[in-house]
Design a protein around this motif. Structure first.
Motif, PDB file in Angstrom:
ATOM      1  N   ALA A  26      95.637 121.522  58.919  1.00 41.65           N
ATOM      2  CA  ALA A  26      96.391 120.271  59.015  1.00 41.65           C
ATOM      3  C   ALA A  26      97.268 120.267  60.260  1.00 41.65           C
ATOM      4  O   ALA A  26      97.400 119.242  60.946  1.00 41.65           O
ATOM      5  CB  ALA A  26      97.235 120.071  57.762  1.00 41.65           C
ATOM      6  N   ALA A  27      97.866 121.424  60.568  1.00 43.41           N
ATOM      7  CA  ALA A  27      98.728 121.517  61.751  1.00 43.41           C
ATOM      8  C   ALA A  27      97.936 121.240  63.023  1.00 43.41           C
ATOM      9  O   ALA A  27      98.388 120.505  63.913  1.00 43.41           O
ATOM     10  CB  ALA A  27      99.377 122.900  61.813  1.00 43.41           C
ATOM     11  N   ALA A  28      96.728 121.823  63.120  1.00 40.72           N
ATOM     12  CA  ALA A  28      95.897 121.618  64.312  1.00 40.72           C
ATOM     13  C   ALA A  28      95.446 120.170  64.427  1.00 40.72           C
ATOM     14  O   ALA A  28      95.430 119.587  65.517  1.00 40.72           O
ATOM     15  CB  ALA A  28      94.690 122.552  64.269  1.00 40.72           C
ATOM     16  N   ILE A  29      95.069 119.571  63.293  1.00 43.03           N
ATOM     17  CA  ILE A  29      94.628 118.174  63.304  1.00 43.03           C
ATOM     18  C   ILE A  29      95.753 117.260  63.770  1.00 43.03           C
ATOM     19  O   ILE A  29      95.573 116.418  64.658  1.00 43.03           O
ATOM     20  CB  ILE A  29      94.141 117.753  61.905  1.00 43.03           C
ATOM     21  CG1 ILE A  29      92.804 118.435  61.579  1.00 43.03           C
ATOM     22  CG2 ILE A  29      93.993 116.229  61.817  1.00 43.03           C
ATOM     23  CD1 ILE A  29      92.306 118.163  60.181  1.00 43.03           C
ATOM     24  N   LEU A  30      96.935 117.421  63.187  1.00 43.14           N
ATOM     25  CA  LEU A  30      98.051 116.537  63.518  1.00 43.14           C
ATOM     26  C   LEU A  30      98.461 116.693  64.979  1.00 43.14           C
ATOM     27  O   LEU A  30      98.739 115.699  65.666  1.00 43.14           O
ATOM     28  CB  LEU A  30      99.234 116.815  62.594  1.00 43.14           C
ATOM     29  CG  LEU A  30      99.048 116.371  61.138  1.00 43.14           C
ATOM     30  CD1 LEU A  30     100.193 116.868  60.283  1.00 43.14           C
ATOM     31  CD2 LEU A  30      98.936 114.853  61.047  1.00 43.14           C
ATOM     32  N   GLU A  31      98.500 117.919  65.450  1.00 43.12           N
ATOM     33  CA  GLU A  31      98.929 118.160  66.831  1.00 43.12           C
ATOM     34  C   GLU A  31      97.939 117.567  67.824  1.00 43.12           C
ATOM     35  O   GLU A  31      98.325 116.873  68.773  1.00 43.12           O
ATOM     36  CB  GLU A  31      99.067 119.666  67.063  1.00 43.12           C
ATOM     37  CG  GLU A  31      99.541 120.019  68.468  1.00 43.12           C
ATOM     38  CD  GLU A  31      99.703 121.519  68.668  1.00 43.12           C
ATOM     39  OE1 GLU A  31     100.160 121.918  69.754  1.00 43.12           O
ATOM     40  OE2 GLU A  31      99.365 122.289  67.746  1.00 43.12           O
ATOM     41  N   ASP A  32      96.647 117.817  67.610  1.00 45.68           N
ATOM     42  CA  ASP A  32      95.628 117.386  68.560  1.00 45.68           C
ATOM     43  C   ASP A  32      95.351 115.899  68.450  1.00 45.68           C
ATOM     44  O   ASP A  32      95.224 115.191  69.453  1.00 45.68           O
ATOM     45  CB  ASP A  32      94.349 118.192  68.327  1.00 45.68           C
ATOM     46  CG  ASP A  32      93.444 118.196  69.541  1.00 45.68           C
ATOM     47  OD1 ASP A  32      93.948 118.500  70.634  1.00 45.68           O
ATOM     48  OD2 ASP A  32      92.249 117.879  69.402  1.00 45.68           O
ATOM     49  N   LEU A  33      95.233 115.399  67.208  1.00 44.84           N
ATOM     50  CA  LEU A  33      94.926 113.985  67.016  1.00 44.84           C
ATOM     51  C   LEU A  33      96.053 113.093  67.506  1.00 44.84           C
ATOM     52  O   LEU A  33      95.808 112.027  68.095  1.00 44.84           O
ATOM     53  CB  LEU A  33      94.649 113.714  65.540  1.00 44.84           C
ATOM     54  CG  LEU A  33      94.357 112.256  65.157  1.00 44.84           C
ATOM     55  CD1 LEU A  33      93.141 111.738  65.912  1.00 44.84           C
ATOM     56  CD2 LEU A  33      94.145 112.125  63.657  1.00 44.84           C
ATOM     57  N   ALA A  53      98.047 113.536  69.957  1.00 45.72           N
ATOM     58  CA  ALA A  53      97.963 113.416  71.409  1.00 45.72           C
ATOM     59  C   ALA A  53      96.823 112.484  71.817  1.00 45.72           C
ATOM     60  O   ALA A  53      96.956 111.677  72.742  1.00 45.72           O
ATOM     61  CB  ALA A  53      97.756 114.798  72.031  1.00 45.72           C
ATOM     62  N   GLU A  54      95.697 112.571  71.120  1.00 46.78           N
ATOM     63  CA  GLU A  54      94.544 111.741  71.437  1.00 46.78           C
ATOM     64  C   GLU A  54      94.826 110.265  71.150  1.00 46.78           C
ATOM     65  O   GLU A  54      94.529 109.389  71.966  1.00 46.78           O
ATOM     66  CB  GLU A  54      93.334 112.207  70.614  1.00 46.78           C
ATOM     67  CG  GLU A  54      92.039 111.473  70.907  1.00 46.78           C
ATOM     68  CD  GLU A  54      91.464 111.805  72.267  1.00 46.78           C
ATOM     69  OE1 GLU A  54      90.646 111.000  72.768  1.00 46.78           O
ATOM     70  OE2 GLU A  54      91.836 112.854  72.834  1.00 46.78           O
ATOM     71  N   VAL A  55      95.397 109.975  69.982  1.00 50.14           N
ATOM     72  CA  VAL A  55      95.683 108.594  69.612  1.00 50.14           C
ATOM     73  C   VAL A  55      96.765 108.009  70.513  1.00 50.14           C
ATOM     74  O   VAL A  55      96.708 106.837  70.916  1.00 50.14           O
ATOM     75  CB  VAL A  55      96.106 108.508  68.130  1.00 50.14           C
ATOM     76  CG1 VAL A  55      96.630 107.114  67.793  1.00 50.14           C
ATOM     77  CG2 VAL A  55      94.921 108.854  67.229  1.00 50.14           C
ATOM     78  N   ALA A  56      97.751 108.817  70.868  1.00 48.57           N
ATOM     79  CA  ALA A  56      98.875 108.330  71.669  1.00 48.57           C
ATOM     80  C   ALA A  56      98.436 107.828  73.038  1.00 48.57           C
ATOM     81  O   ALA A  56      99.050 106.908  73.601  1.00 48.57           O
ATOM     82  CB  ALA A  56      99.910 109.441  71.831  1.00 48.57           C
ATOM     83  N   LYS A  85      87.235 104.301  65.317  1.00 51.26           N
ATOM     84  CA  LYS A  85      86.295 104.709  66.369  1.00 51.26           C
ATOM     85  C   LYS A  85      86.892 105.818  67.240  1.00 51.26           C
ATOM     86  O   LYS A  85      86.212 106.775  67.592  1.00 51.26           O
ATOM     87  CB  LYS A  85      85.897 103.505  67.218  1.00 51.26           C
ATOM     88  CG  LYS A  85      85.031 102.494  66.458  1.00 51.26           C
ATOM     89  CD  LYS A  85      84.601 101.349  67.351  1.00 51.26           C
ATOM     90  CE  LYS A  85      83.722 100.362  66.565  1.00 51.26           C
ATOM     91  NZ  LYS A  85      83.289  99.221  67.410  1.00 51.26           N
ATOM     92  N   LYS A  86      88.167 105.685  67.570  1.00 48.58           N
ATOM     93  CA  LYS A  86      88.814 106.725  68.378  1.00 48.58           C
ATOM     94  C   LYS A  86      88.903 108.034  67.599  1.00 48.58           C
ATOM     95  O   LYS A  86      88.660 109.116  68.144  1.00 48.58           O
ATOM     96  CB  LYS A  86      90.205 106.276  68.825  1.00 48.58           C
ATOM     97  CG  LYS A  86      90.936 107.329  69.659  1.00 48.58           C
ATOM     98  CD  LYS A  86      92.286 106.836  70.104  1.00 48.58           C
ATOM     99  CE  LYS A  86      92.166 105.910  71.290  1.00 48.58           C
ATOM    100  NZ  LYS A  86      91.773 106.637  72.523  1.00 48.58           N
TER     101      LYS A  86
END
Length: 384
Positions: free
Chosen positions: A216-223, A225-228, A271-272
């Motif tokens: 969960a930590a990896a998903i939240l951190e990486d996602l 940044a991608e969504v932002a 989609k993103k």
């Protein structure tokens, strides 16, 4: 290519997925009838001599203390100096090097390809083990040679104390709830966090089919940044309609709930998220191994018409999504016809017939050129 399993013993796969997957352990007697190990302990030790192969040795009574961990590559002298009992050799990603092991993955395609991690194989001398522990991922433990006693305990987590003085995450306390002796062809399924302890009864070999799941930590951190990246600066926290502050210094529950609701709205970008998820779940575990096979993008044009096929590198991962039609390979996204990406991610090969059907993938600097140049597409190795 082998067909996916339709039953685990007498149990239909649909029942397994409904009642056991990520829920509770299951022992499957004779899951692979008349199973013969594709690799011997000596061959596994030979792999552990290679620089490109990740390998470990666990000695219950090591020179530096209990549960000593040694990392490869090893030498022949390392193996000759081992005690007669109580040690285990573990070799990661054997499926990347041996076709007979890679074919085992096909049986587990009732789980998405992008969930599969790799196939690790362990060889243990008599009484060899890696101690009582738990994993963060699902695993199928297929007995290949000899016998191993498996003890399964309760679900545990980071709060359970570990044994000190060893780099291994060995549980300080272990209480077995079930105990089984597995013979060749028997298989044990364990969901994440179930404690377990496997002990060899005589020399034995065990094949571990593991599945990846980002934390969960990896998903939240990486996602995040991608969504932002796609959000305009004008999109901000708002509190229209808020009631007058009772205490101007307080971050009140209503404000927190409002932020949670807005976070949900900002994440409504399917989609993103699909593009991000496809890239993350196809990242190669050993990208350097993929890069070793990088080829000349022009060479395949001469070879393929002669009947030579291009295949997915055993160290690579591939997946796709439908909208927009995207092929994900080794953490990269490529636009390609949907019919092609469905076919390729299922067969893991490209022949001249595919190129005649989808000529756009064979253009200069097109999809095939890019995949050959990065080592994702290769000619079938002799072993494969």
């Amino acid at each position: 290519m082998a067909s996916p399993l339709t039953h685990l013993g007498d149990m239909p796969i649909e029942v397994f997925m409904r009642d056991y997957w990520q829920q509770k352990p299951l022992l499957i007697r004779n899951a692979f009838p008349n199973f013969e190990s594709p690799i011997s302990g000596e061959e596994l030790a030979g792999m552990a001599l290679e620089d490109a192969v990740e390998s470990r040795l666990v000695l219950e009574n090591g020179e530096t203390g209990p549960w000593e961990l040694r990392t490869g590559p090893f030498s022949e002298e390392d193996f000759l100096s081992l005690p007669r009992t109580h040690w285990t050799l573990l070799v990661q990603a054997v499926d990347q090097w041996l076709s007979e092991i890679a074919e085992l993955k096909d049986y587990f395609r009732f789980i998405p390809d992008w969930r599969l991690d790799d196939i690790m194989i362990s060889y243990a001398a008599d009484q060899g083990s890696v101690g009582p522990h738990y994993d963060h991922y699902d695993v199928f433990l297929l007995q290949a040679e000899g016998k191993r006693l498996w003890q399964q305990g309760p679900k545990v987590d980071e709060t359970n104390p570990r044994l000190e003085g060893t780099p291994l995450n060995i549980l300080k306390e272990f209480n077995a709830e079930n105990s089984w002796v597995l013979e060749p062809g028997d298989m044990l399924y364990l969901p994440p966090q179930y404690s377990h302890w496997g002990i060899a009864e005589g020399a034995c070999t065990t094949i571990s089919v593991g599945f990846r799941a980002p934390s969960a930590a990896a998903i939240l951190e990486d996602l995040a940044a991608e969504v932002a990246i796609g959000l305009p600066d004008s999109q901000r926290y708002t509190d229209s309609g808020a009631e007058p502050a009772k205490n101007p210094s307080e971050i009140d529950p209503a404000s927190v709930a409002r932020l949670q609701q807005q976070l949900g709205e900002w994440l409504k970008q399917p989609k993103k998220i699909a593009q991000w998820f496809g890239a993350v779940m196809t990242e190669a575990k050993y990208p350097d191994t993929v890069a070793l096979d990088a080829g000349d993008a022009a060479d395949w044009r001469e070879q393929l018409p002669q009947g030579v096929q291009l295949v997915l590198n055993p160290a690579s991962r591939a997946a796709f999504c439908r909208e927009p039609s995207t092929l994900f390979v080794d953490g990269e996204a490529f636009t390609a016809p949907l019919v092609f990406v469905e076919q390729f991610t299922k067969s893991h090969e490209i022949t001249w017939n595919e190129i005649e059907t989808f000529p756009e993938i064979a253009k200069d600097n097109g999809l095939i050129d890019q995949l050959v140049s990065q080592g994702t597409l290769i000619y079938p190795p002799e072993d494969f």
